[in-house]
Design a protein around this motif. Structure first.
Motif, PDB file in Angstrom:
ATOM      1  N   SER A 161       0.827  -1.204   0.000  1.00 50.44           N
ATOM      2  CA  SER A 161       0.000   0.000   0.000  1.00 50.44           C
ATOM      3  C   SER A 161       0.863   1.256   0.000  1.00 50.44           C
ATOM      4  CB  SER A 161      -0.935  -0.016   1.214  1.00 50.44           C
ATOM      5  OG  SER A 161      -1.770   1.123   1.218  1.00 50.44           O
ATOM      6  N   ASN A 162       1.932   1.230   0.802  1.00 50.62           N
ATOM      7  CA  ASN A 162       2.838   2.368   0.878  1.00 50.62           C
ATOM      8  C   ASN A 162       3.545   2.602  -0.454  1.00 50.62           C
ATOM      9  OD1 ASN A 162       4.105   4.456   2.361  1.00 50.62           O
ATOM     10  ND2 ASN A 162       4.299   3.111   4.131  1.00 50.62           N
ATOM     11  N   ARG A 277      -7.616   2.917  -2.318  1.00 52.12           N
ATOM     12  CA  ARG A 277      -7.087   2.187  -3.462  1.00 52.12           C
ATOM     13  C   ARG A 277      -7.794   0.850  -3.639  1.00 52.12           C
ATOM     14  NH1 ARG A 277      -3.135  -1.462  -5.074  1.00 52.12           N
ATOM     15  NH2 ARG A 277      -2.667  -2.006  -2.910  1.00 52.12           N
ATOM     16  N   ARG A 278      -7.673  -0.038  -2.640  1.00 52.59           N
ATOM     17  CA  ARG A 278      -8.348  -1.337  -2.737  1.00 52.59           C
ATOM     18  C   ARG A 278      -9.088  -1.711  -1.452  1.00 52.59           C
ATOM     19  NH1 ARG A 278      -5.638  -6.370  -5.243  1.00 52.59           N
ATOM     20  NH2 ARG A 278      -7.862  -6.845  -5.287  1.00 52.59           N
ATOM     21  N   GLY A 282      -4.465  -9.073   2.010  1.00 57.27           N
ATOM     22  CA  GLY A 282      -3.779 -10.067   1.189  1.00 57.27           C
ATOM     23  C   GLY A 282      -3.348  -9.603  -0.184  1.00 57.27           C
ATOM     24  N   ASP A 283      -3.344  -8.292  -0.448  1.00 59.27           N
ATOM     25  CA  ASP A 283      -2.931  -7.801  -1.767  1.00 59.27           C
ATOM     26  C   ASP A 283      -1.452  -8.087  -2.025  1.00 59.27           C
ATOM     27  OD1 ASP A 283      -3.344  -6.480  -4.234  1.00 59.27           O
ATOM     28  OD2 ASP A 283      -2.549  -4.610  -3.412  1.00 59.27           O
ATOM     29  N   TRP A 284      -0.685  -8.324  -0.964  1.00 58.12           N
ATOM     30  CA  TRP A 284       0.728  -8.654  -1.136  1.00 58.12           C
ATOM     31  C   TRP A 284       0.921  -9.885  -2.006  1.00 58.12           C
ATOM     32  CZ3 TRP A 284       1.884 -13.509   0.608  1.00 58.12           C
ATOM     33  CH2 TRP A 284       1.050 -14.058   1.597  1.00 58.12           C
ATOM     34  N   GLN A 285      -0.061 -10.773  -2.039  1.00 59.89           N
ATOM     35  CA  GLN A 285       0.054 -11.992  -2.839  1.00 59.89           C
ATOM     36  C   GLN A 285       0.205 -11.692  -4.326  1.00 59.89           C
ATOM     37  OE1 GLN A 285      -3.011 -14.995  -1.526  1.00 59.89           O
ATOM     38  NE2 GLN A 285      -3.545 -13.351  -0.111  1.00 59.89           N
ATOM     39  N   ARG A 311       0.791 -13.767  15.692  1.00 62.44           N
ATOM     40  CA  ARG A 311       0.975 -13.848  14.256  1.00 62.44           C
ATOM     41  C   ARG A 311      -0.221 -13.292  13.496  1.00 62.44           C
ATOM     42  NH1 ARG A 311       5.616 -16.806  12.708  1.00 62.44           N
ATOM     43  NH2 ARG A 311       4.930 -16.525  10.572  1.00 62.44           N
ATOM     44  N   GLU A 312      -1.394 -13.216  14.166  1.00 68.60           N
ATOM     45  CA  GLU A 312      -2.546 -12.636  13.497  1.00 68.60           C
ATOM     46  C   GLU A 312      -2.268 -11.204  13.068  1.00 68.60           C
ATOM     47  OE1 GLU A 312      -4.189 -15.765  16.260  1.00 68.60           O
ATOM     48  OE2 GLU A 312      -2.572 -14.315  16.189  1.00 68.60           O
ATOM     49  N   THR A 313      -1.393 -10.497  13.818  1.00 67.11           N
ATOM     50  CA  THR A 313      -1.035  -9.140  13.445  1.00 67.11           C
ATOM     51  C   THR A 313      -0.310  -9.138  12.107  1.00 67.11           C
ATOM     52  OG1 THR A 313      -0.833  -8.557  15.753  1.00 67.11           O
ATOM     53  CG2 THR A 313       0.220  -7.088  14.191  1.00 67.11           C
ATOM     54  N   MET A 314       0.400 -10.227  11.828  1.00 68.22           N
ATOM     55  CA  MET A 314       1.102 -10.335  10.558  1.00 68.22           C
ATOM     56  C   MET A 314       0.104 -10.602   9.436  1.00 68.22           C
ATOM     57  SD  MET A 314       4.425 -10.151  11.183  1.00 68.22           S
ATOM     58  CE  MET A 314       5.290 -11.131   9.967  1.00 68.22           C
ATOM     59  N   GLU A 315      -0.576 -11.744   9.508  1.00 63.66           N
ATOM     60  CA  GLU A 315      -1.524 -12.067   8.440  1.00 63.66           C
ATOM     61  C   GLU A 315      -2.050 -13.472   8.662  1.00 63.66           C
ATOM     62  OE1 GLU A 315      -3.992 -12.408   5.869  1.00 63.66           O
ATOM     63  OE2 GLU A 315      -2.864 -10.596   5.449  1.00 63.66           O
ATOM     64  N   GLU A 316      -3.342 -13.609   8.876  1.00 64.36           N
ATOM     65  CA  GLU A 316      -3.900 -14.927   9.161  1.00 64.36           C
ATOM     66  C   GLU A 316      -3.738 -15.854   7.973  1.00 64.36           C
ATOM     67  OE1 GLU A 316      -7.869 -14.878  10.454  1.00 64.36           O
ATOM     68  OE2 GLU A 316      -7.898 -16.979  10.994  1.00 64.36           O
ATOM     69  N   GLN A 317      -3.701 -15.294   6.754  1.00 65.54           N
ATOM     70  CA  GLN A 317      -3.599 -16.131   5.577  1.00 65.54           C
ATOM     71  C   GLN A 317      -2.204 -16.705   5.383  1.00 65.54           C
ATOM     72  OE1 GLN A 317      -5.056 -13.628   2.424  1.00 65.54           O
ATOM     73  NE2 GLN A 317      -7.100 -14.449   2.594  1.00 65.54           N
ATOM     74  N   TRP A 318      -1.260 -16.404   6.244  1.00 66.69           N
ATOM     75  CA  TRP A 318       0.062 -16.995   6.143  1.00 66.69           C
ATOM     76  C   TRP A 318       0.018 -18.480   6.463  1.00 66.69           C
ATOM     77  CZ3 TRP A 318       4.559 -13.586   8.335  1.00 66.69           C
ATOM     78  CH2 TRP A 318       4.663 -12.435   7.567  1.00 66.69           C
ATOM     79  N   MET A 319      -1.009 -18.876   7.167  1.00 60.01           N
ATOM     80  CA  MET A 319      -1.148 -20.277   7.537  1.00 60.01           C
ATOM     81  C   MET A 319      -2.548 -20.735   7.173  1.00 60.01           C
ATOM     82  SD  MET A 319       0.719 -20.218  11.246  1.00 60.01           S
ATOM     83  CE  MET A 319       0.032 -18.632  11.688  1.00 60.01           C
ATOM     84  N   THR A 320      -2.706 -21.989   6.890  1.00 61.57           N
ATOM     85  CA  THR A 320      -4.032 -22.513   6.617  1.00 61.57           C
ATOM     86  C   THR A 320      -4.787 -22.631   7.918  1.00 61.57           C
ATOM     87  OG1 THR A 320      -3.389 -24.816   6.939  1.00 61.57           O
ATOM     88  CG2 THR A 320      -3.086 -23.903   4.730  1.00 61.57           C
ATOM     89  N   LEU A 321      -6.073 -22.941   7.810  1.00 62.71           N
ATOM     90  CA  LEU A 321      -6.886 -23.077   9.011  1.00 62.71           C
ATOM     91  C   LEU A 321      -6.413 -24.251   9.855  1.00 62.71           C
ATOM     92  CD1 LEU A 321     -10.345 -22.374   7.405  1.00 62.71           C
ATOM     93  CD2 LEU A 321      -9.025 -20.867   8.869  1.00 62.71           C
ATOM     94  N   GLY A 322      -5.708 -25.199   9.245  1.00 63.50           N
ATOM     95  CA  GLY A 322      -5.184 -26.321  10.001  1.00 63.50           C
ATOM     96  C   GLY A 322      -4.065 -25.932  10.935  1.00 63.50           C
ATOM     97  N   GLY A 323      -3.257 -24.928  10.548  1.00 65.11           N
ATOM     98  CA  GLY A 323      -2.320 -24.368  11.498  1.00 65.11           C
ATOM     99  C   GLY A 323      -0.846 -24.456  11.163  1.00 65.11           C
TER     100      GLY A 323
END
Length: 413
Positions: A161-162, A277-278, A282-285, A311-323
């Motif tokens: 974004s920056n 903008r958006r 997860g736009d980093w992907q 880690r939620e502060t980082m991004e929950e999508q970094w890991m699957t729901l399984g962990g």
């Protein structure tokens, strides 16, 4: 007004600080571990000398491009909603003003080179925003009892974004790889990012501190708005919370005429539309390589180790729901399923909340019935007592008559 002596002292002070040229646009000075523009150094000193914070003040703190506009809108909506409730006037300031017009920038707009507002004329509760790290906030603010709200965002989305914002604003476009090196090295305005977040995180336990993430607001907005409102001292109904979430949604704000007509923030020249903008997670992907993601992960681990920063502060999508699956193994399909899952969970939570509301109404109705039952029970008790009294009186009369006859018979004997 600055005197020649004060200007010379400032120049001398800045000259002693490490300095770099940033994007050919401005210099950045390293002060107390953070890179800031020279006008910010000057503003912080002015804040220390001239700002008298009030316990009712609200400070919205953030690193640039982590959700500042959204946090401003939500805070304004909560405060104005309470005012509408008291005055019975349906007035939505977001309809006619960009959030940055409604919440002034402490170090740039109020105490910058050319202050554009008289801070003493702002009505209470006064709301300000800042990009200052916690360590650069004057002690007068920290000890005033004012509320400080900090919003954090996944570092990779923050970077993307920056990058877009700076390139469009200053016209000095650089490659994403060069910008990424700047971000990871921390040599950007208000950087390093990871230190900025950590400073506010470790202060969150204080009574008048509040820490929230962009991702939490996107995932469960009603829950987080409820938390925010309660921190500000307001208790809102579900309907009121839903109204605030709707009024402050990206879809609504980005489409309002006030944010599309080319208007600008008068002190910075930023167009209102540039803040929309958006508005996604997860736009980093769409921009970063696996190597870039790994580098961010290593820096975060190094900087935040031992801090219990989730880690939620980082991004929950970094890991699957399984962990325990690596970020690099999270496929597009899995991410899509994750989004579907969260949407379904949001719907379920809403149904639960509505169910609780319905249950409360039914409990109230049952309470009314119980009140009626208790009244009828009291009537029955009264009737039974009356009947019992009559029976006892009749039996007493019979006993008295029987005693009289027995006495009469004994006399005859």
């Amino acid at each position: 007004m600055d005197t020649p002596e004060s200007l010379n002292e400032m120049k001398s002070f800045l000259a002693d600080l490490p300095k770099i040229s940033w994007r050919g646009h401005t210099d950045l000075h390293q002060w107390k571990g953070f890179w800031v523009m020279p006008e910010v150094v000057k503003a912080v000193m002015a804040i220390e000398d001239q700002f008298n914070p009030l316990p009712t003040d609200i400070i919205l703190s953030s690193f640039p491009k982590t959700g500042t506009t959204w946090l401003k809108a939500l805070t304004v909506a909560i405060l104005s909603h309470s005012s509408r409730r008291q005055n019975e006037v349906d007035d939505d300031p977001l309809l006619t003003h960009n959030p940055h017009e409604l919440v002034p920038f402490l170090e740039m707009e109020l105490f910058g080179n050319n202050p554009s507002r008289d801070i003493d004329k702002i009505p209470s509760p006064r709301v300000f925003n800042t990009h200052l790290p916690y360590s650069l906030l004057p002690d007068s603010i920290k000890k005033s009892g004012c509320r400080i709200i900090y919003i954090a965002r996944n570092p990779m989305d923050t970077f993307v974004s920056n990058w877009h914002f700076v390139n469009s604003r200053f016209g000095a476009a650089i490659s994403i790889e060069e910008a990424f090196d700047e971000f990871c090295g921390g040599a950007i305005p208000s950087g390093p990012f990871f230190d900025h977040v950590l400073e506010y995180w470790v202060e969150r336990w204080r009574e008048v501190r509040f820490f929230i993430t962009y991702e939490e607001l996107k995932e469960v907005p009603k829950k987080q708005v409820k938390r925010l409102a309660e921190f500000l001292g307001f208790s809102l109904s579900l309907n009121e919370i839903e109204e605030i979430v709707l009024r402050c949604s990206y879809d609504r704000l980005s489409k309002l005429d006030v944010n599309k007509n080319g208007g600008k923030v008068y002190w910075s020249g930023f167009e209102f539309g540039s803040f929309f903008r958006r508005g996604v997670v997860g736009d980093w992907q769409n921009h970063l390589s696996a190597e870039m993601m790994e580098r961010v992960d290593q820096i975060a681990h190094q900087k935040w180790e031992g801090s219990d920063l989730p880690r939620e502060t980082m991004e929950e999508q970094w890991m699957t729901l399984g962990g325990n699956v690596s970020r690099h193994e999270v496929s597009t399909t899995t991410r899509g399923r994750s989004k579907d899952y969260h949407a379904a969970m949001e719907a379920r939570l809403l149904r639960v909340e509505l169910g609780f509301q319905d249950g409360e109404a039914r409990f109230e109705e049952l309470g009314t019935h119980l009140d009626g039952f208790e009244d009828r029970l009291d009537e029955l008790r009264g009737e039974m007592q009356g009947t019992l009294n009559e029976v006892m009186y009749t039996e007493q009369q019979k006993m008295s008559s029987l005693e009289a006859r027995v006495m009469e018979m004994l006399t005859l004997l």
